[in-house]
Scaffold this motif. Sequence first.
Motif, mmCIF file in Angstrom:
data_model
loop_
_atom_site.group_PDB
_atom_site.id
_atom_site.type_symbol
_atom_site.label_atom_id
_atom_site.label_comp_id
_atom_site.label_asym_id
_atom_site.label_seq_id
_atom_site.Cartn_x
_atom_site.Cartn_y
_atom_site.Cartn_z
ATOM 1 N N PHE A 1 0.831 -1.199 0.000
ATOM 2 C CA PHE A 1 0.000 0.000 0.000
ATOM 3 C C PHE A 1 0.870 1.255 0.000
ATOM 4 O O PHE A 1 2.000 1.246 0.492
ATOM 5 N N GLY A 2 0.307 2.329 -0.506
ATOM 6 C CA GLY A 2 0.898 3.644 -0.318
ATOM 7 C C GLY A 2 0.677 4.132 1.100
ATOM 8 O O GLY A 2 -0.001 3.469 1.901
ATOM 9 N N PRO A 3 1.223 5.313 1.422
ATOM 10 C CA PRO A 3 1.299 5.770 2.816
ATOM 11 C C PRO A 3 -0.041 5.929 3.544
ATOM 12 O O PRO A 3 -0.090 5.763 4.756
ATOM 13 N N TRP A 4 -1.126 6.230 2.815
ATOM 14 C CA TRP A 4 -2.384 6.528 3.505
ATOM 15 C C TRP A 4 -3.491 5.534 3.201
ATOM 16 O O TRP A 4 -4.638 5.746 3.585
ATOM 17 N N GLN A 5 -3.175 4.488 2.504
ATOM 18 C CA GLN A 5 -4.251 3.580 2.073
ATOM 19 C C GLN A 5 -4.718 2.660 3.197
ATOM 20 O O GLN A 5 -3.899 1.991 3.841
ATOM 21 N N GLN A 6 -6.016 2.630 3.399
ATOM 22 C CA GLN A 6 -6.653 1.776 4.400
ATOM 23 C C GLN A 6 -7.889 1.146 3.765
ATOM 24 O O GLN A 6 -8.566 1.785 2.955
ATOM 25 N N VAL A 7 -8.196 -0.097 4.163
ATOM 26 C CA VAL A 7 -9.365 -0.792 3.617
ATOM 27 C C VAL A 7 -10.571 -0.536 4.512
ATOM 28 O O VAL A 7 -10.508 -0.771 5.725
ATOM 29 N N TYR A 8 -11.654 -0.071 3.905
ATOM 30 C CA TYR A 8 -12.878 0.223 4.653
ATOM 31 C C TYR A 8 -14.034 -0.657 4.205
ATOM 32 O O TYR A 8 -14.216 -0.908 2.997
ATOM 33 N N TYR A 9 -14.794 -1.112 5.189
ATOM 34 C CA TYR A 9 -16.103 -1.699 4.928
ATOM 35 C C TYR A 9 -17.131 -0.592 5.063
ATOM 36 O O TYR A 9 -17.167 0.108 6.078
ATOM 37 N N ALA A 10 -17.963 -0.420 4.034
ATOM 38 C CA ALA A 10 -18.972 0.636 4.023
ATOM 39 C C ALA A 10 -20.354 -0.007 4.117
ATOM 40 O O ALA A 10 -20.811 -0.658 3.174
ATOM 41 N N GLU A 11 -20.971 0.161 5.263
ATOM 42 C CA GLU A 11 -22.307 -0.404 5.501
ATOM 43 C C GLU A 11 -23.351 0.637 5.126
ATOM 44 O O GLU A 11 -23.332 1.758 5.641
ATOM 45 N N PHE A 12 -24.254 0.263 4.222
ATOM 46 C CA PHE A 12 -25.314 1.183 3.805
ATOM 47 C C PHE A 12 -26.701 0.720 4.251
ATOM 48 O O PHE A 12 -27.698 1.377 3.948
ATOM 49 N N ASP A 13 -26.763 -0.421 4.921
ATOM 50 C CA ASP A 13 -28.058 -0.925 5.402
ATOM 51 C C ASP A 13 -27.789 -1.849 6.589
ATOM 52 O O ASP A 13 -27.951 -3.069 6.500
ATOM 53 N N GLY A 14 -27.398 -1.245 7.684
ATOM 54 C CA GLY A 14 -26.874 -1.981 8.822
ATOM 55 C C GLY A 14 -27.931 -2.473 9.788
ATOM 56 O O GLY A 14 -29.085 -2.655 9.440
ATOM 57 N N GLN A 15 -27.488 -2.709 10.999
ATOM 58 C CA GLN A 15 -28.358 -3.210 12.065
ATOM 59 C C GLN A 15 -28.903 -4.602 11.747
ATOM 60 O O GLN A 15 -29.963 -4.990 12.215
ATOM 61 N N ARG A 16 -28.168 -5.283 10.873
ATOM 62 C CA ARG A 16 -28.467 -6.689 10.587
ATOM 63 C C ARG A 16 -27.150 -7.368 10.228
ATOM 64 O O ARG A 16 -26.157 -6.702 9.956
ATOM 65 N N SER A 17 -27.141 -8.699 10.219
ATOM 66 C CA SER A 17 -25.894 -9.428 10.012
ATOM 67 C C SER A 17 -25.460 -9.377 8.546
ATOM 68 O O SER A 17 -26.230 -9.709 7.645
ATOM 69 N N LYS A 18 -24.208 -8.947 8.331
ATOM 70 C CA LYS A 18 -23.654 -8.838 6.980
ATOM 71 C C LYS A 18 -22.249 -9.449 6.982
ATOM 72 O O LYS A 18 -21.567 -9.429 8.006
#
Lengths: 137, 137, 137
Positions: free
Chosen positions: C111-128
């Motif tokens: 990775f480059g200096p600032w790269q981080q992996v994100y999980y983006a939840e758009f319909d949460g409050q349930r198991s994903k």
Amino acid sequence: MRFHTEYLTFRTPTHRQYVNITPDVEKALHKSGVQEGMILVSAMHITAGVWVNDAEDGLLADIDQWLENLAPFRKDYQHHRTGETNGDSHLKALLVHHQVIVPVTAGKLDFGPWQQVYYAEFDGQRSKRVIIKVMGE
Amino acid sequence: MRFHTEYLTFRTPTHRQYVNITPDVEKALHKSGVQEGMILVSAMHITAGVWVNDAEDGLLADIDQWLENLAPFRKDYQHHRTGETNGDSHLKALLVHHQVIVPVTAGKLDFGPWQQVYYAEFDGQRSKRVIIKVMGE
Amino acid sequence: MRFHTEYLTFRTPTHRQYVNITPDVEKALHKSGVQEGMILVSAMHITAGVWVNDAEDGLLADIDQWLENLAPFRKDYQHHRTGETNGDSHLKALLVHHQVIVPVTAGKLDFGPWQQVYYAEFDGQRSKRVIIKVMGE
């Protein structure tokens, strides 16, 4: 399995710029000797993208204007409280994605007739990198 | 390592169309004999996309309207100076991305309950191709 | 060739949420023993995304607001005729893409200096779930 990794470095003269890097991807493939596999082409910075599309200057101008419309420069991004001014560059990079996979078949980029790999700089005039990783046999 | 490559050909009856190609991806996997690995599914044209989402007609209509809103047909794209009229098709393809990687575990597409692979045609009524490349063991 | 597959499970407390999963990706890499290769990180649901960008709270707030602007919650999506209310969650997921490939070089995320992996939840409050698949040697 063979792996071959290269890094391209950019320092674009303008803030936003679109660079056709297809020849670099082809060179990396030839150095690797891979006949079957794929090539990951991925920006190593969070204000740059990589896409596959047409090498046509009018279209590149359209894309640039379209991205500025959908993810405009604004002074009031919350990200700017860190001292940065490039909030829009992050959003533009998210929109076009930061990486592509190029398929390799019979020792060649397995592309359709108009496909070209582009590096999309959204916060230039500083040193940025792209990784090209060839994987296959 | 095993590699298995197939090409799908489309000539959609309408200008924009969304085609569920999950069965084609599964067939390619079974032909390959791969048990562990991944499948690259990638449009070979610059006015088409590939995505993974729900097979629900209402949603597909929503996506179509949303894309037309964010990347509308316009007469005055600079790309049209080449004689083309499909500037919006390029932008729509950039927005949804032109490829996905499907993970393969224990000889099956390792998908969640509602995931389906779609070919998104943004400039149809002509011959277009998608590459399916299975890689693994 | 080595393959190592893990699944992360989320049940976010809020409807939309952004989770830095870089440590999980690193752990999976170390368990795999892979030195050269790549890691597929892919949402297994159709209302969630995965991206690589900065771990900066202001930017995450900007992204959230930007996505709500480009793919807003609306009552009248056609998808809602099924009884769902999450049409916007599908559109947001399409916009940011549901997966990334992380390159691995010399046993590390390349990775480059600032790269981080994100999980983006758009319909949460349930198991994903998210699949992490490490492939290489």
